[in-house]
Design an enzyme around this catalytic site. Structure first.
Site, PDB file in Angstrom:
ATOM      1  N   GLU A  97      -6.256   6.761  -1.798  1.00 30.09           N
ATOM      2  CA  GLU A  97      -6.245   5.637  -0.866  1.00 30.09           C
ATOM      3  C   GLU A  97      -6.753   4.361  -1.536  1.00 30.09           C
ATOM      4  O   GLU A  97      -6.175   3.279  -1.368  1.00 30.09           O
ATOM      5  CB  GLU A  97      -7.078   5.961   0.379  1.00 30.09           C
ATOM      6  CG  GLU A  97      -6.382   6.919   1.344  1.00 30.09           C
ATOM      7  CD  GLU A  97      -5.030   6.390   1.807  1.00 30.09           C
ATOM      8  OE1 GLU A  97      -4.877   5.176   1.978  1.00 30.09           O
ATOM      9  OE2 GLU A  97      -4.114   7.211   1.969  1.00 30.09           O
ATOM     10  N   HIS A 105       0.835  -1.204   0.000  1.00 32.34           N
ATOM     11  CA  HIS A 105       0.000   0.000   0.000  1.00 32.34           C
ATOM     12  C   HIS A 105       0.870   1.255   0.000  1.00 32.34           C
ATOM     13  O   HIS A 105       0.653   2.181  -0.789  1.00 32.34           O
ATOM     14  CB  HIS A 105      -0.928  -0.024   1.221  1.00 32.34           C
ATOM     15  CG  HIS A 105      -1.766   1.211   1.374  1.00 32.34           C
ATOM     16  ND1 HIS A 105      -3.086   1.263   0.985  1.00 32.34           N
ATOM     17  CD2 HIS A 105      -1.453   2.445   1.848  1.00 32.34           C
ATOM     18  CE1 HIS A 105      -3.543   2.487   1.219  1.00 32.34           C
ATOM     19  NE2 HIS A 105      -2.586   3.230   1.753  1.00 32.34           N
ATOM     20  N   GLU A 106       1.860   1.289   0.877  1.00 31.21           N
ATOM     21  CA  GLU A 106       2.707   2.491   0.985  1.00 31.21           C
ATOM     22  C   GLU A 106       3.575   2.676  -0.257  1.00 31.21           C
ATOM     23  O   GLU A 106       3.740   3.796  -0.748  1.00 31.21           O
ATOM     24  CB  GLU A 106       3.564   2.405   2.248  1.00 31.21           C
ATOM     25  CG  GLU A 106       2.756   2.586   3.533  1.00 31.21           C
ATOM     26  CD  GLU A 106       1.938   3.881   3.517  1.00 31.21           C
ATOM     27  OE1 GLU A 106       2.486   4.937   3.174  1.00 31.21           O
ATOM     28  OE2 GLU A 106       0.732   3.832   3.815  1.00 31.21           O
ATOM     29  N   HIS A 133       1.575   4.268  -3.025  1.00 34.06           N
ATOM     30  CA  HIS A 133       1.473   5.736  -2.960  1.00 34.06           C
ATOM     31  C   HIS A 133       2.671   6.370  -3.661  1.00 34.06           C
ATOM     32  O   HIS A 133       2.522   7.344  -4.402  1.00 34.06           O
ATOM     33  CB  HIS A 133       1.468   6.219  -1.504  1.00 34.06           C
ATOM     34  CG  HIS A 133       0.122   6.159  -0.840  1.00 34.06           C
ATOM     35  ND1 HIS A 133      -1.009   6.724  -1.380  1.00 34.06           N
ATOM     36  CD2 HIS A 133      -0.260   5.619   0.350  1.00 34.06           C
ATOM     37  CE1 HIS A 133      -2.039   6.534  -0.554  1.00 34.06           C
ATOM     38  NE2 HIS A 133      -1.610   5.864   0.496  1.00 34.06           N
TER      39      HIS A 133
HETATM   40 ZN   LIG Z   1      -2.512   5.234   2.102  1.00 35.04          ZN
END
Ligand SMILES: [Zn+2]
Length: 271
Positions: free
Chosen positions: A200, A143-144, A147
């Protein structure tokens, strides 16, 4: 019946289906990066991130809170990152030149992030308090990293530039790099940046695929967010303040699991 017309239609359909550009890519679909990323230079974003990363590490080291290379938890994190990173380049060609780093900071904070340019940090709080499995660590890390790959910080800086300077000024200034410098130099803290709901969702989906291709069970994203939900009942953890959890988020992840499960199954078989 009009056989000729039917044949032509079939031929056309066949041609369309066999065109690689139109063929459905395996995995999740999140479209192109935002046009706002173009307003700020990637180099500048990555240079700023590097500066801030070094500062975080320096401060942690001063407090004796920076895990040394032989720390087992850090080694575990680096091993997981090593499996995920090769799949990052598909999402952003710049990533192949990034000098990826993974560090572990001793802190009760339930937090983890990846800055532009592939600078990753985990806090012991997120590992210990949530008792993350390797698959769940991969879910957080995926997830990170997503980004960073989707350049959400750069998009955010670009949007700030557009808002603060206005369309007229933007139209006059062709050297957009200068705008970027102003915005990034304005004390933007990449650490505490919170992203839009769309960002997100994107990071959730790209993260799922990264983890799956690396051979980590993407279903762990569901248990991760369930743990985050439970942790939120007490004092809200740091990561949660920028990452609102909830049933909508989990439902979105569950809806996309069928797209990445075959990738996971194959990665597992491939060793
Ligand atoms: Zn996030």
């Amino acid at each position: 019946m009009k056989p000729l017309k039917t044949l032509v239609a079939l031929g056309l359909a066949g041609a369309l289906l066999s065109t690689p550009a139109l063929a459905q890519r395996e995995g999740v679909n999140v479209g192109q990066n935002s046009v706002f990323t173009g307003l700020v230079s990637a180099e500048q974003m990555e240079a700023t991130a590097l500066q801030q990363y070094r500062q975080v590490l320096r401060e942690a080291a001063q407090q004796n809170a920076l895990a040394p290379a032989n720390n087992p938890q850090l080694q575990r994190l680096r091993a997981i990152a090593e499996r995920i990173i090769p799949h990052a380049i598909d999402w952003n060609p710049r990533a192949k030149d990034w000098k990826w780093e993974v560090n572990l900071i001793g802190s009760k904070q339930v937090n983890a992030w990846c800055m532009p340019g592939g600078k990753i940090a985990f806090y012991t709080g997120i590992l210990n308090q949530l008792k993350l499995s390797d698959d769940e660590v991969a879910a957080v890390m995926g997830h990170e990293i997503a980004h960073a790959l989707r350049e959400h910080a750069r998009e955010r800086a670009g949007k700030n530039a557009a808002t603060s300077l206005g369309a007229n000024v933007l139209a006059q200034v062709l050297g957009v790099g200068a705008i970027g410098q102003q915005v990034i130099g304005g004390g933007a803290q990449l650490l505490s940046l919170s992203f839009s709901r769309e960002n997100e969702t994107e990071a959730d989906l790209v993260g799922l695929e990264l983890a799956a291709r690396a051979g980590y069970d993407p279903r762990a994203a569901v248990t991760l967010w369930q743990k985050m939900n439970a942790a939120a009942q007490g004092a809200p953890p740091q990561w949660l303040s920028t990452h609102p959890s909830g049933n909508t988020r989990i439902a979105g992840i569950e809806r996309n699991l069928p797209k990445v499960m075959p990738l996971y199954e194959r990665a597992k078989q491939g060793g």
